[in-house]
Design a protein around this motif. Structure first.
Motif, short mmCIF file in Angstrom:
data_model
loop_
_atom_site.label_atom_id
_atom_site.label_comp_id
_atom_site.label_asym_id
_atom_site.label_seq_id
_atom_site.Cartn_x
_atom_site.Cartn_y
_atom_site.Cartn_z
N LEU A 78 0.83 -1.21 0.00
CA LEU A 78 0.00 0.00 0.00
C LEU A 78 0.87 1.26 0.00
O LEU A 78 0.53 2.25 -0.65
N LEU A 79 1.97 1.20 0.73
CA LEU A 79 2.89 2.35 0.75
C LEU A 79 3.38 2.65 -0.66
O LEU A 79 3.35 3.80 -1.12
N ASN A 80 3.79 1.61 -1.36
CA ASN A 80 4.30 1.80 -2.72
C ASN A 80 3.20 2.32 -3.65
O ASN A 80 3.45 3.18 -4.50
N LEU A 81 1.99 1.82 -3.45
CA LEU A 81 0.86 2.28 -4.28
C LEU A 81 0.49 3.72 -3.96
O LEU A 81 0.16 4.51 -4.85
N SER A 82 0.55 4.07 -2.67
CA SER A 82 0.04 5.38 -2.23
C SER A 82 0.89 6.54 -2.74
O SER A 82 0.45 7.69 -2.70
N ILE A 83 2.08 6.24 -3.17
CA ILE A 83 2.97 7.31 -3.65
C ILE A 83 2.37 7.98 -4.90
O ILE A 83 2.52 9.18 -5.10
#
Length: 234
Positions: A9-14
Motif C-alpha cells: 500500500l505504501l508503494n501504491l500510495s505514492i
C-alpha cells in the motif's frame, strides 16, 4: 501478511491516482491496526503510508477518525529516526485539520515534541518546531506548550537556530504570549529582546513578521508594567 500488505500500500500510495482507491476501499483502519500492533518496520511503513495519504485534505479527517493519531505519537516517541520522521510528517499533515489537533494533544504530542527539541543530536528539531507552530494556534495547544516549560527552549532557538527554526520558534512564542503575559515576562528575563530585534531585521519574511508581532506584544507589556508601577508610586 498485514505487514506485506502495508508495504504494498505504501508503494501504491505514492502515486496520486491510487490514494483515493486505497481510502475508498476501506484500507485505512487496517493500516492503523498495523501502526498499532506491527513490527517496528511495519509500523514505520504504516506511518509513511498515512503520511502519503494525508496529503489529500479530505483524507485528513478519515485518518484522524480512524484512531491513527495516538499510535503515530507513540511511534514519534519510540521509533527509529526514519519512523520518527514518518510519524512527524504524518502528524504535521493531519494536524493542519483543526479536528485532529485535540486528538494529538490528548495523545501527549506536546511533551513528545519538547523531548525531540531538547534531545542530544537534535535530528528532529526542524519537524518538531514546525509541528509545534501549527499546534500553538489552538488554545489547548497553547496551554500544553506553556505547561511544558517551552519558553526557555524557544528563546534559545530564536537566538541560535537556523532561519527556519527561528521563524517557527517565534511563531510558537507569539501564540504563547498572546494569551499569557507571564510568558512575555519570562522571555524578557531570558534576554529575548536582542535576538528578536535581529530576527525582525534579518529573518525570513515570516520570521520578521512574527518577531515584529512579539516585539509589539513586549512593548505593550512594558508600557502596562510602567503604568502599573507609576500608579503604585503616585
Amino acid at each position: 501478511m498485514q505487514e506485506h500488505a502495508v508495504t504494498a500500500l505504501l508503494n501504491l500510495s505514492i502515486r496520486d491516482e491510487n490514494k483515493g482507491n486505497i481510502v475508498s476501499s476501506g484500507a485505512v483502519p487496517g493500516i492503523v491496526h498495523v501502526l498499532r500492533t506491527g513490527s517496528m518496520e511495519a509500523r514505520e511503513n504504516a506511518a509513511a503510508t498515512l503520511f502519503s495519504l494525508s496529503v489529500v485534505d479530505e483524507y485528513k479527517v478519515t485518518i484522524g477518525a480512524s484512531g491513527a493519531i495516538p499510535p503515530l505519537v507513540l511511534l514519534l516517541n519510540e521509533g527509529t529516526q526514519r519512523g520518527k520522521k514518518d510519524a512527524v510528517t504524518a502528524l504535521f499533515n493531519l494536524c493542519i485539520y483543526l479536528g485532529n489537533k485535540g486528538k494529538a494533544f490528548r495523545a501527549g504530542i506536546v511533551p513528545t515534541l519538547m523531548q525531540l527539541l531538547t534531545e542530544p543530536g537534535g535530528g528532529m528539531v526542524d519537524e518538531a518546531l514546525a509541528l509545534l507552530a501549527i499546534l500553538a494556534s489552538h488554545p489547548e495547544g497553547r496551554a500544553a506548550i506553556g505547561t511544558a516549560k517551552a519558553v526557555p527552549v524557544l528563546v534559545e532557538f530564536i537566538r541560535l537556530g537556523s532561519p527556519r527554526n527561528k521563524e517557527n520558534a517565534a511563531a510558537v512564542l507569539e501564540h504563547l504570549c498572546a494569551g499569557e503575559q507571564h510568558h512575555l515576562s519570562e522571555a524578557k528575563e531570558l534576554g529575548i529582546m536582542e535576538p528578536l530585534a535581529d530576527l525582525a531585521q534579518n529573518g525570513t519574511d515570516r520570521g520578521k513578521r512574527k518577531a515584529a508581532q512579539l516585539l509589539e506584544q513586549l512593548s505593550r507589556f512594558f508600557e502596562q508594567q510602567q503604568e502599573g508601577s507609576g500608579t503604585g508610586t503616585g
